[in-house]
Structures are given as structure tokens and as C-alpha cells.
Design an enzyme around this catalytic site. Structure first.
Site, PDB file in Angstrom:
ATOM      1  N   HIS A 367      37.839  16.115  15.275  1.00  0.00           N
ATOM      2  CA  HIS A 367      38.889  16.612  14.385  1.00  0.00           C
ATOM      3  C   HIS A 367      39.433  17.971  14.812  1.00  0.00           C
ATOM      4  CE1 HIS A 367      37.863  13.301  11.603  1.00  0.00           C
ATOM      5  NE2 HIS A 367      39.172  13.306  11.565  1.00  0.00           N
ATOM      6  N   CYS A 680      48.490   4.984  13.760  1.00  0.00           N
ATOM      7  CA  CYS A 680      48.649   6.439  13.678  1.00  0.00           C
ATOM      8  C   CYS A 680      47.509   7.209  14.333  1.00  0.00           C
ATOM      9  CB  CYS A 680      48.824   6.881  12.228  1.00  0.00           C
ATOM     10  SG  CYS A 680      47.410   6.490  11.194  1.00  0.00           S
TER      11      CYS A 680
HETATM   12  C1  PEP Z   1      42.175   7.655  12.781  1.00  0.00           C
HETATM   13  O1  PEP Z   1      41.005   7.480  12.466  1.00  0.00           O
HETATM   14  O2  PEP Z   1      42.703   7.144  13.788  1.00  0.00           O
HETATM   15  C2  PEP Z   1      43.033   8.526  11.975  1.00  0.00           C
HETATM   16  C3  PEP Z   1      44.320   8.583  12.192  1.00  0.00           C
HETATM   17  O3  PEP Z   1      42.426   9.293  11.014  1.00  0.00           O
HETATM   18  P1  PEP Z   1      41.576  10.588  11.340  1.00  0.00           P
HETATM   19  O4  PEP Z   1      41.734  10.878  12.789  1.00  0.00           O
HETATM   20  O5  PEP Z   1      42.080  11.684  10.475  1.00  0.00           O
HETATM   21  O6  PEP Z   1      40.192  10.153  10.993  1.00  0.00           O
END
Ligand code: PEP
Ligand code: MG
Length: 753
Positions: A367, A680
Site C-alpha cells: 500500500h 482497478c
Molecule cells: C486491489 O486489490 O487491486 C485494489 C484496487 O484495492 P487495494 O489495492 O486498495 O487493496
């Protein structure tokens, strides 16, 4: 016990030499080696210093032929002295001339000397040179001798770096440490030039010699006690709550903190005349040298633990153990260097001054990397050992394309990178030209390109990139930034501002995805063994409806009179949609009863991130208005490979048959159920992967704003039907990674990837 007097005598004499007026650098160095030779009862004492190219030059010597000084050069790694510098280790050879690595230099006249003790002269992990003593007799130097030499080398290094012996003008600028390239992994695209700021600043030890050794020993004992007590405290809490990884690290810390050998070495260093702080650094350097010689990676990990522990002890000694360490003024071109860092910590820094990020751990899907990407900050991860080798204020270049970090770069490197930055800016200009052109393939398929966002500051990127909307608004980032739980009013204000800034383009708000590596400081969370598959995202929302309902209430208010899209993360079973919808309905009814203006339309979607829902699509799809693939999580769960663990993250390729088949099946089901489909995750922003997804039937993507240009360029050079045919063929018989075939297609078909 010769140790204490010997070192103290050397230290006193060094101090005297340094305070003498008018002596030039060379004269001082000559005096230093003479004193060391005298006190160590050595026939020879020499100082070699490292040149820019890594070779070593004999800079001063007592005992070797004077003509050899500034004449004798050792190539990088040559001879025992070269080896000492290269590996940063002490060498103690009873009969050096018999050693296979010995490099004989006739000009020095050293053939009559047998025993040799060489120690690296280092500062902040940088080897600046080598200090050597030699004797005619064949003998092994004692541990005390080694200790004295190491402590002396440390003081010499300090004087070299501080410039106290500069001005000898022989082509070496000691105060400028050497340049260095560290290879890591690119985790956020881009290139940045700037200056180092350490995320957790290392304490720089400036006072090396103790005025009162007894008081110094007491300081050390007190600090050790405080360190051990704090670790024991932490561990007893962790044990009660049964934490996982964290506990292992703490256990390792505690193991070291209670290690008699470590304590003994610290005490001995203080007894030999160093301050407690200098002793910590000395022992850290010595242990590092020993551990890094071990081929087993286990020891490198332990080294990291010991480094952390030493940093903690230094902070205790400096009286900064508790409380927040005030970050010093951030340079206007800050490149942040950290061992490890969570996304919230990154957000805490002043974004207007932050140019780049380097972390020793960390993968592209972690993250903190996502936040770096969202903020448009170039970043490199897995830059092992960097923290120890940089000093705040060092010039540094982060190459988030090649995954390289250049520390204290030469002017050639700076020029090359300045050119690169210019070139990239030109290319960016070309992408900007694409901004108002549609993302349409050569055969007329229109692809919607949206951007991922999470902060109000991201909103200008929407217009700049020409994105079709916000395909993923990570609402938790705002929560992570806040020091207390944002109440409904504050949330309403924030969501209204986002919608206002979107100027009518669609925005998909994802409900809180907290847990995993996203922690809210004000929300007590019970530590979990496996937080990524623990109590996070929709699970927490359903179990703790108050928080979720607060957010829904704010969203309904913010979107009064317009369309509202809400997306739920980590849906694992179709019926979770019913539970979430029931909570949303309650809020809707409440608002209606109160006469609060409502959105004109409400669309509710699910994220496809947990593999179980792939086998429940006929149940899930009728319950949703849209779905969006969170490929970061979906890949980690499909391959059972932790997205934030650099050891496993590159082991599996997202362009492999298994995930591509899963995505194709999903695209087919969405088509049958007439449900809008988006992706996404980070995959969407990589042109080759986006190309593949088009071949699987995807027509909408959401990505970091900087990826829109490259992906649009790819789309405009692509024949969608050709890539569809390619994937149809590849998925019939293919297995494992299909990347090579896919790349070959792109090259063959002249697709811009
Ligand atoms: C994902 O898991 O691809 C996503 C877009 O959510 P995050 O990266 O915030 O977990
Ligand atoms: Mg996710």
C-alpha cells in the site's frame, strides 16, 4: 590489561595532534600513524585511503619506505588491505606474506614484516580507508589490540569526515563520501533527483571520547536496562494478543538485547575510553562486518535486527526514546529513505517537498507503493542496506524505471539523469497531446480510462490526465490521514468536494478498506496472524455497522441530487451484498424520513478480489450494478502470495494462464448478466497487461493518473480483434506465464507498449 591505557593514550595524543595549530593535513596524518605505531608497539603503522575509483592509496606510513607514500596504490580488492576495505572486515594475519591474497609491493620494503592487523576506517557504513599495523615477528594480534585499532580507526574516520585533516590536496576529498549505486525494484514509476531525508533519522554520534568513563558506563547500563524493559513490555503485550510476524521480530530483538556477548562488547568499548554512544556504533560496525561475511541470508536478517536495536539504544542514550522525533526541516527536494514504512506514514510528509522514496523492504503492490503512485512520487523498493549507507542531506537519484538508486552521484550521472528527466518530460508532453484524443483501438473499440484516487489533492489529476472519471476512490486514505475518526459532517464535506472537483464525471467511492497494512491510529485493532485475510474491509463494515453507516450517511448527503456509486471491497460470498445493501437501505430510509435530499441514482458494486466469488458469479452478478476487479488482492489470493512480501511477489506472473482464464470467465459472465465490468488494480496501468485485458473482453480500466498516457498510446496502436484472437488461442493450451508470447505479439503487431 593493556587495553584501557593504550586506547586512552592514543586518544589523548590524537586530540593533541588535532588541536595543534597550522599543521597541514599530511603532517597530521604522519603524526597520527607515528603515535599509533608507538602505542601499539608496532614496527609499521600505515593509513590507506580510498580513491573515487575504489582503489587504495598509501597516504601515510610509519615504518614503510617514505617514498612509497602516495606511490603505492592497491586496486579495488587487491591484497589483504584491499580485501579489508572491500569487505569492511578486520584482518588479523600472523604471517601475512604467506597468505595467498598477499600483494607484495617492493617499493614499501615490507618484506621483513610478518604479522598484519588491518581494520577498515569507516563512517556511517562507508569504508573510507584502511588502518594497518605490522610487526616483524610472526604473531596473532590480541583481541585487545583489535579493539584498540577499531576504536582508533573510528576516531580517524571522524576526523577525516569532519575535515580536520583535509587540505593535503592529493586528489582525494575525504569529506565527500563515495558514490554508490544500489539495485532494487521499481515500485512507483518516475525519476527524481534530490537529497536524502531519513524516515527514522539515525543518531549521529559526534562525541566519541568519554570525559568520565565511570559515568559513561553508568549511562550505558541505564540505557541497556531501559531497552530491555521496553522490549520485555512490548513482548508481553504481543504474547497476550498472539501477534505473528511482529512477535518474531521482537523475539529476535530481545534475543540480542539479552545477549551477553553484545553487552560485554559494549562495556569493553566503554571501558576502553569511548562514550556509550560511540561504543554502540563501534560494536554495531564490528558485528556487521562479521555477519555480512556469512553467506546465509539468516544472518543478514539478524543484522537488520541488530541495526534496529542499536538505533533504539542510541535513541535512548540521546534521550529521544520516547515521544515523537521531530522531523527536521524537509529539504524542498526530499527523497525519503526508510527501512520500512506504512502508507499513513508516507502521507504524513509534506507532499509539496517530497520528490521520491526509497524503502529497503516493500513491493510494488504494497500500500505504501500504491500511495506513492497515487501521489506521483517515484519510488524504489528492496534497496537492501541503503539506510546504513546514506546520511541526511546526501545527494541521491531515485530511478523508479530501472529500480536503481544513485547515492552521492558523480556529475556525469547527474547530467545523464537530468537528460533523462528532460526526455521523459518531452514524452509526457506527447502523452498530453493524446489527452483530448479518445482511447479507441484501431478497429474502433472505445475503452474507458478512469483514474484511481484517494485524496482531494488527487482530483486535479482527473483533468490533467483526461481520465473519464474516478474508477476507484480509496476512502480509507482520508481516514488514515486523520488523527481522529472523521465524523459524518467532515466526511460529507470531503465527499462533496470530491464530487464537485469531478465536475460531473463519474466517481466510484469504495467503502472503507481498513485492516491488512492499512491501520487507523485511533481505532483499536486486535493484532492478527494474517491481517490480509483477516478482519478487514467489508467484514469489518458488516460486523461494525456503525462505522459503515456513518460513511454511507455522509455519501448519501454529499451526492444529493446526483448519481452515487458505492463499491464494496473484499466481497467473498454473494450474500454479503444483501447484508451491505440492507444497511445502505436503512440509511436511505432514514434520510428520506428526515427529509434530507437524496442522490438521484444509487449504484452499488462489488470488488472482485476474493477468488471464492468467481465461482458464485451467477448469484453475485444479479445483486450488483457493477463489478471491479481488484487485481492486486485477487492475484495475491489466487497465487497465495502476499502482495507486500518482496520474496514472493515476483514469483508469479499476472500474465499466466490461470488468472487470465479466471478473468476471461468473469468477463463472459458480466456480458451474459449485462453487468458493467472494470479492473482497478495495478495491472490496468501496465500497457502490456491492459492490452491483454482488452483481449479478454475488458473495456473499462481505472489506474494511477500517470499511466493513462502510456495505456492510451497502447490502445490507439492496437487491433482489439487481433489480441482477442491471440488470447483465445493462448488460453486453449497455454499454461504458466504467457508473457513471452504476448510480448512477441505486441512487437510483431507494432503495439506501443
Ligand atoms: C486491489 O486489490 O487491486 C485494489 C484496487 O484495492 P487495494 O489495492 O486498495 O487493496
Ligand atoms: Mg484490494
Amino acid at each position: 590489561m593493556p587495553t584501557e591505557p593504550a586506547l586512552r593514550v592514543i586518544m589523548r595524543r590524537l586530540r593533541e595532534i588535532m588541536s595543534e595549530p597550522a599543521a597541514d593535513g599530511q603532517e597530521r596524518l604522519d603524526k597520527i600513524v607515528r603515535q599509533i605505531a608507538g602505542v601499539m608497539v608496532a614496527d609499521v603503522c600505515s593509513l590507506y585511503l580510498k580513491r573515487q575509483d575504489g582503489s587504495l592509496e598509501l597516504f601515510a606510513s610509519e615504518g614503510l619506505n617514505r617514498t612509497a607514500v602516495h606511490t603505492t596504490m592497491l586496486k579495488r580488492g587487491e591484497g589483504l588491505v584491499g580485501r579489508c576495505a572491500e569487505m569492511g572486515v578486520l584482518i588479523n594475519e600472523p604471517d601475512a606474506s604467506k597468505h595467498p591474497a598477499f600483494s607484495y609491493r617492493p617499493e614499501t620494503g615490507e618484506e621483513i614484516y610478518h604479522s598484519l592487523l588491518a581494520v577498515p576506517v569507516q563512517r556511517s557504513g562507508q569504508v573510507l580507508g584502511v588502518l594497518v599495523v605490522q610487526n616483524r615477528t610472526v604473531k596473532e594480534y590480541s583481541d585487545e589490540d583489535a579493539e584498540v585499532m577499531q576504536a582508533t580507526a573510528m576516531v580517524v574516520a571522524e576526523h577525516l569526515v569532519s575535515g580536520a585533516v583535509s587540505g593535503f590536496g592529493a586528489g582525494i576529498e575525504i569529506s565527500k563520501a563515495l558514490s554508490l549505486v544500489v539495485k532494487g525494484e521499481p515500485i512507483s514509476e518516475g525519476i527524481a533527483l534530490g537529497h536524502v531525508m531519513l524516515h527514522e533519522p539515525r543518531i549521529v554520534v559526534t562525541k566519541l571520547m568519554a570525559d568520565d568513563p565511570v559515568a559513561e558506563l553508568r549511562r550505558l547500563e541505564d540505557a541497556l536496562l531501559e531497552l530491555k524493559t521496553s522490549l520485555d513490555d512490548m513482548l508481553s503485550h504481543e504474547l497476550l494478543s498472539g501477534a505473528g510476524d511482529h512477535r518474531d521480530v521482537l523475539e529476535a530483538y530481545r534475543m540480542f538485547a539479552h545477549d551477553r556477548g553484545w553487552e560485554r562488547r559494549l562495556r569493553e568499548a566503554v571501558q576502553s575510553g569511548l562514550t556509550a554512544d560511540a561504543a554502540v556504533e563501534r560494536v554495531q560496525n564490528g558485528t556487521r562486518a562479521r555477519m555480512l561475511r556469512q553467506p546465509d541470508p539468516f544472518w543478514r536478517e539478524r543484522q537488520r535486527d541488530l541495526d534496529d536495536l542499536s538505533d533504539r539504544l542510541l535513541r535512548i542514550l540521546a534521550g529521544r526514546a520516547t515521544g515523537f522525533i521531530n522531523p527536521p526541516e524537509m529539504p524542498s527536494d526530499t527523497i525519503l529513505v526508510a527501512r520500512n514504512m506504512g502508507p499513513a506514514e508516507l502521507i504524513d510528509y509534506d507532499g509539496t517537498r517530497l520528490r521520491g522514496l526509497v524503502i529497503e523492504d516493500g513491493s510494488g503492490q504494497s500500500h505504501v507503493a500504491i500511495v506513492a503512485k497515487a501521489l506521483g512520487i517515484p519510488a524504489v523498493g528492496q534497496a537492501t542496506g541503503l539506510v546504513e549507507r546514506v546520511t541526511a542531506g546526501d545527494a541521491i537519484i531515485v530511478d523508479g524505471v530501472a529500480g536503481e538508486v544513485h547515492v552521492r552521484p558523480s556529475s556525469d550521472v547527474v547530467n545523464a539523469y537530468t537528460d533523462k528527466v528532460r526526455f521523459r518530460a518531452r514524452r509526457q508532453k506527447q502523452y498530453e497531446k493524446l489527452r483530448d484524443l479518445p482511447a479507441v483501438t484501431k478497429d474502433g473499440e472505445r475503452i474507458a480510462l478512469q483514474i484511481n484516487a484517494g485524496l482531494l489533492q488527487d482530483m486535479p489529476h482527473l483533468a490533467e490526465s483526461g481520465g473519464d472519471g474516478i474508477g476507484l476512490f480509496r476512502t480509507e486514505l482520508m481516514f488514515m490521514l486523520s488523527h481522529s475518526l472523521p465524523r459524518v459532517d467532515r466526511q460529507t464535506e470531503a465527499y462533496s468536494a470530491v464530487l464537485r472537483e469531478a465536475k460531473g464525471k463519474p466517481v466510484v467511492f469504495r467503502s472503507l478498506d481498513i485492516g491488512g497494512d492499512k491501520i487507523l491510529p485511533y481505532l483499536r485493532q486486535i493484532p492478527e496472524e494474517n491481517p490480509a485475510i483477516g478482519w478487514r474491509a467489508i467484514r469489518m463494515s458488516l460486523d461494525r455497522p456503525a462505522l459503515f453507516r456513518m460513511q454511507i450517511r455522509a455519501l448519501l448527503r454529499a451526492a444529493a441530487g446526483q448519481q452515487l456509486r458505492i463499491m464494496l471491497p473484499m466481497i467473498a460470498v454473494a450474500t454479503e451484498m444483501d447484508e451491505a445493501r440492507a444497511l445502505i437501505d436503512k440509511e436511505w430510509a432514514l434520510a428520506k424520513a428526515r427529509g434530507t435530499p437524496l442522490p438521484s441514482e444509487l449504484l452499488i458494486g462489488a470488488m472482485i478480489e476474493v477468488p471464492s466469488v468467481l465461482f458464485e458469479l451467477d448469484e453475485l452478478l444479479p445483486r450488483v450494478d457493477f463489478v471491479s476487479v481488484g487485481s492486486n488482492d485477487l492475484m495475491q489470493f489466487l497465487f497465495a502470495a502476499d502482495r507486500s512480501n518482496p520474496r514472493v511477489v515476483n514469483r508469479f506472473d499476472s500474465l499466466s494462464a490461470a488468472p487470465l482464464k479466471a478473468l476471461k470467465m468473469l468477463a463472459g459472465a458480466c456480458y451474459r448478466h449485462n453487468v458493467a465490468l472494470t479492473l482497478c488494480g495495478e495491472m490496468a496501468g501496465r500497457p502490456i497487461e491492459a492490452m491483454c485485458l482488452i483481449g479478454l473482453g475488458f473495456r473499462t480500466f481505472s489506474m494511477a493518473p500517470a499511466s493513462i498516457g502510456p495505456v492510451k498510446a497502447m490502445i490507439r496502436s492496437l487491433d482489439a480483434s487481433a489480441v482477442t484472437d491471440l488470447l483465445d488461442d493462448l488460453l486453449v493450451a497455454g499454461s504458466g506465464s504467457l508473457r513471452a508470447e504476448i510480448e512477441a505479439f505486441a512487437v510483431r503487431s507494432k503495439v506501443e507498449i
